[in-house]
Design a protein around this motif. Structure first.
Motif, PDB file in Angstrom:
ATOM      1  N   ILE A  61       0.655  -0.695   0.023  1.00  7.22           N
ATOM      2  CA  ILE A  61       0.104   0.244   0.208  1.00  7.22           C
ATOM      3  C   ILE A  61       0.753   1.131  -0.052  1.00  7.22           C
ATOM      4  N   THR A  62       1.925   1.192   1.286  1.00  6.38           N
ATOM      5  CA  THR A  62       2.607   2.588   1.048  1.00  6.38           C
ATOM      6  C   THR A  62       3.718   2.412   0.431  1.00  6.38           C
ATOM      7  N   GLY A  63       4.445   1.544  -0.385  1.00  8.01           N
ATOM      8  CA  GLY A  63       5.596   1.219  -0.840  1.00  8.01           C
ATOM      9  C   GLY A  63       6.687   1.230  -0.127  1.00  8.01           C
ATOM     10  N   CYS A  64       6.416   1.814   0.414  1.00  9.70           N
ATOM     11  CA  CYS A  64       7.398   0.975   1.614  1.00  9.70           C
ATOM     12  C   CYS A  64       7.821   0.082   2.657  1.00  9.70           C
ATOM     13  N   LYS A  65       9.323  -0.475   2.572  1.00 11.84           N
ATOM     14  CA  LYS A  65       9.598  -2.078   2.505  1.00 11.84           C
ATOM     15  C   LYS A  65      11.027  -1.464   3.942  1.00 11.84           C
ATOM     16  N   TYR A  66      11.036   0.302   4.103  1.00  6.07           N
ATOM     17  CA  TYR A  66      11.549  -0.109   5.888  1.00  6.07           C
ATOM     18  C   TYR A  66      11.221   0.758   6.746  1.00  6.07           C
ATOM     19  N   LYS A  67      10.581   0.116   7.680  1.00  3.19           N
ATOM     20  CA  LYS A  67      10.209   0.783   9.304  1.00  3.19           C
ATOM     21  C   LYS A  67       8.817   0.721   8.357  1.00  3.19           C
ATOM     22  N   SER A  68       7.657   0.003   8.194  1.00  2.27           N
ATOM     23  CA  SER A  68       6.134  -0.188   7.521  1.00  2.27           C
ATOM     24  C   SER A  68       5.978  -0.011   8.631  1.00  2.27           C
ATOM     25  N   PRO A  69       4.847   1.592   8.690  1.00  2.00           N
ATOM     26  CA  PRO A  69       4.049   0.777   9.962  1.00  2.00           C
ATOM     27  C   PRO A  69       3.139  -0.567   8.877  1.00  2.00           C
ATOM     28  N   ILE A  70       2.934  -0.412  10.554  1.00  2.00           N
ATOM     29  CA  ILE A  70       1.365  -1.822   9.884  1.00  2.00           C
ATOM     30  C   ILE A  70       0.290  -1.405  11.011  1.00  2.00           C
ATOM     31  N   VAL A  71      -1.501  -1.727  10.522  1.00  2.00           N
ATOM     32  CA  VAL A  71      -1.800  -2.008  10.850  1.00  2.00           C
ATOM     33  C   VAL A  71      -3.121  -3.178  11.889  1.00  2.00           C
ATOM     34  N   VAL A  72      -2.579  -3.436  13.055  1.00  2.00           N
ATOM     35  CA  VAL A  72      -2.881  -4.091  13.998  1.00  2.00           C
ATOM     36  C   VAL A  72      -4.326  -4.709  13.941  1.00  2.00           C
ATOM     37  N   SER A  73      -5.683  -3.809  14.280  1.00  2.00           N
ATOM     38  CA  SER A  73      -6.392  -3.960  13.439  1.00  2.00           C
ATOM     39  C   SER A  73      -7.054  -3.352  13.112  1.00  2.00           C
ATOM     40  N   GLY A  74      -7.843  -3.118  11.388  1.00  2.00           N
ATOM     41  CA  GLY A  74      -8.146  -2.010  10.046  1.00  2.00           C
ATOM     42  C   GLY A  74     -10.006  -1.875  10.802  1.00  2.00           C
ATOM     43  N   SER A  75     -10.373  -3.068  11.891  1.00  2.00           N
ATOM     44  CA  SER A  75     -11.773  -2.665  11.938  1.00  2.00           C
ATOM     45  C   SER A  75     -11.674  -1.562  13.204  1.00  2.00           C
ATOM     46  N   LYS A  76     -11.013  -1.013  13.852  1.00  2.00           N
ATOM     47  CA  LYS A  76     -10.834  -1.193  15.531  1.00  2.00           C
ATOM     48  C   LYS A  76      -9.465   0.268  15.037  1.00  2.00           C
ATOM     49  N   ARG A  77      -8.832   0.023  13.842  1.00  3.74           N
ATOM     50  CA  ARG A  77      -8.165   1.911  12.974  1.00  3.74           C
ATOM     51  C   ARG A  77      -6.828   1.816  14.362  1.00  3.74           C
ATOM     52  N   LEU A  78      -6.385   0.368  14.807  1.00  4.04           N
ATOM     53  CA  LEU A  78      -5.297   0.633  15.820  1.00  4.04           C
ATOM     54  C   LEU A  78      -3.928   0.319  14.528  1.00  4.04           C
ATOM     55  N   ILE A  79      -3.468   1.081  14.323  1.00  6.32           N
ATOM     56  CA  ILE A  79      -2.185   1.258  13.119  1.00  6.32           C
ATOM     57  C   ILE A  79      -1.454   1.879  13.895  1.00  6.32           C
ATOM     58  N   PHE A  80       0.144   0.987  14.033  1.00  7.05           N
ATOM     59  CA  PHE A  80       1.573   1.519  14.856  1.00  7.05           C
ATOM     60  C   PHE A  80       2.580   1.703  13.771  1.00  7.05           C
ATOM     61  N   PHE A  81       3.148   2.448  14.259  1.00 14.63           N
ATOM     62  CA  PHE A  81       4.340   2.379  13.455  1.00 14.63           C
ATOM     63  C   PHE A  81       5.619   2.313  14.397  1.00 14.63           C
ATOM     64  N   PRO A  82       6.505   1.646  14.069  1.00 19.09           N
ATOM     65  CA  PRO A  82       7.959   1.745  14.161  1.00 19.09           C
ATOM     66  C   PRO A  82       9.154   3.023  14.920  1.00 19.09           C
ATOM     67  N   THR A  83       9.701   2.976  15.475  1.00 19.38           N
ATOM     68  CA  THR A  83      10.715   4.011  16.163  1.00 19.38           C
ATOM     69  C   THR A  83      11.853   4.156  15.554  1.00 19.38           C
ATOM     70  N   SER A  84      12.201   2.698  14.693  1.00 16.26           N
ATOM     71  CA  SER A  84      13.278   2.038  14.280  1.00 16.26           C
ATOM     72  C   SER A  84      12.973   0.634  13.932  1.00 16.26           C
ATOM     73  N   SER A  85      14.195   0.040  12.983  1.00 16.76           N
ATOM     74  CA  SER A  85      14.135  -1.019  12.512  1.00 16.76           C
ATOM     75  C   SER A  85      13.307  -2.456  13.366  1.00 16.76           C
ATOM     76  N   PRO A  86      12.345  -2.687  12.801  1.00 17.58           N
ATOM     77  CA  PRO A  86      11.213  -3.643  13.972  1.00 17.58           C
ATOM     78  C   PRO A  86      12.473  -5.082  13.900  1.00 17.58           C
ATOM     79  N   ARG A  87      13.613  -4.991  13.029  1.00 13.82           N
ATOM     80  CA  ARG A  87      14.762  -6.069  13.496  1.00 13.82           C
ATOM     81  C   ARG A  87      15.309  -5.826  14.351  1.00 13.82           C
TER      82      ARG A  87
END
Length: 152
Positions: A61-87
């Motif tokens: 969706i975003t075209g972003c492959k590095y530190k991409s945000p994720i939708v934890v729950s679409g129905s609850k509109r829970l969108i989280f982003f990482p502050t650094s690499s998730p690795r």
């Protein structure tokens, strides 16, 4: 506490090192004996998809492959982003939907997130990085809102 369920009042899941997270929920803070990534991954499954599936979807969706945000729950509109690499073990996750504004505090040399409930969170992350993460998250949220609106 273990087996934490992310909800609309979850503001952030902050890494404290050594498999410990500090969760900001509403005006409360509490410790969970798990890494932030594990909490995010378990909650993706609770809400119906794997972390990897959510991540792949966000990347498409975003075209972003590095530190991409994720939708934890679409129905609850829970969108989280990482502050650094998730690795990294030190990654923290921020709920984009609860952010009011961000600014840099030059005196303390920290970036401050002000949440909609007036809770402040100070992070040693550059303002530019946080702004970029918020922008990617907003792109993801816009796509989901548009998709939901077109279905109705």
């Amino acid at each position: 506490m273990s087996d934490y369920t992310i909800n609309n009042e979850t503001l952030a899941i902050i890494s404290c090192g050594n498999d410990i997270s500090l969760v900001y929920e509403g005006k409360e803070m509490f410790v969970i004996n798990e890494r932030p990534n594990n909490i995010i991954k378990k909650n993706c499954l609770k809400y119906g998809s794997s972390f990897e599936g959510r991540l792949k979807s966000a990347e498409i969706i975003t075209g972003c492959k590095y530190k991409s945000p994720i939708v934890v729950s679409g129905s609850k509109r829970l969108i989280f982003f990482p502050t650094s690499s998730p690795r990294l073990k030190s990654v923290s996750w921020i709920n984009m939907m609860n952010i009011d504004r961000v600014y840099y505090n030059a005196l303390k040399k920290v970036t401050v997130i002000v949440f909609q409930n007036d809770v402040l969170l100070e992070l040693k992350v550059s303002l530019n990085i946080l702004n970029n993460q918020i922008l990617k998250s907003m792109q993801l949220e816009h796509y989901l809102r548009k998709k939901r609106y077109n279905r109705a």
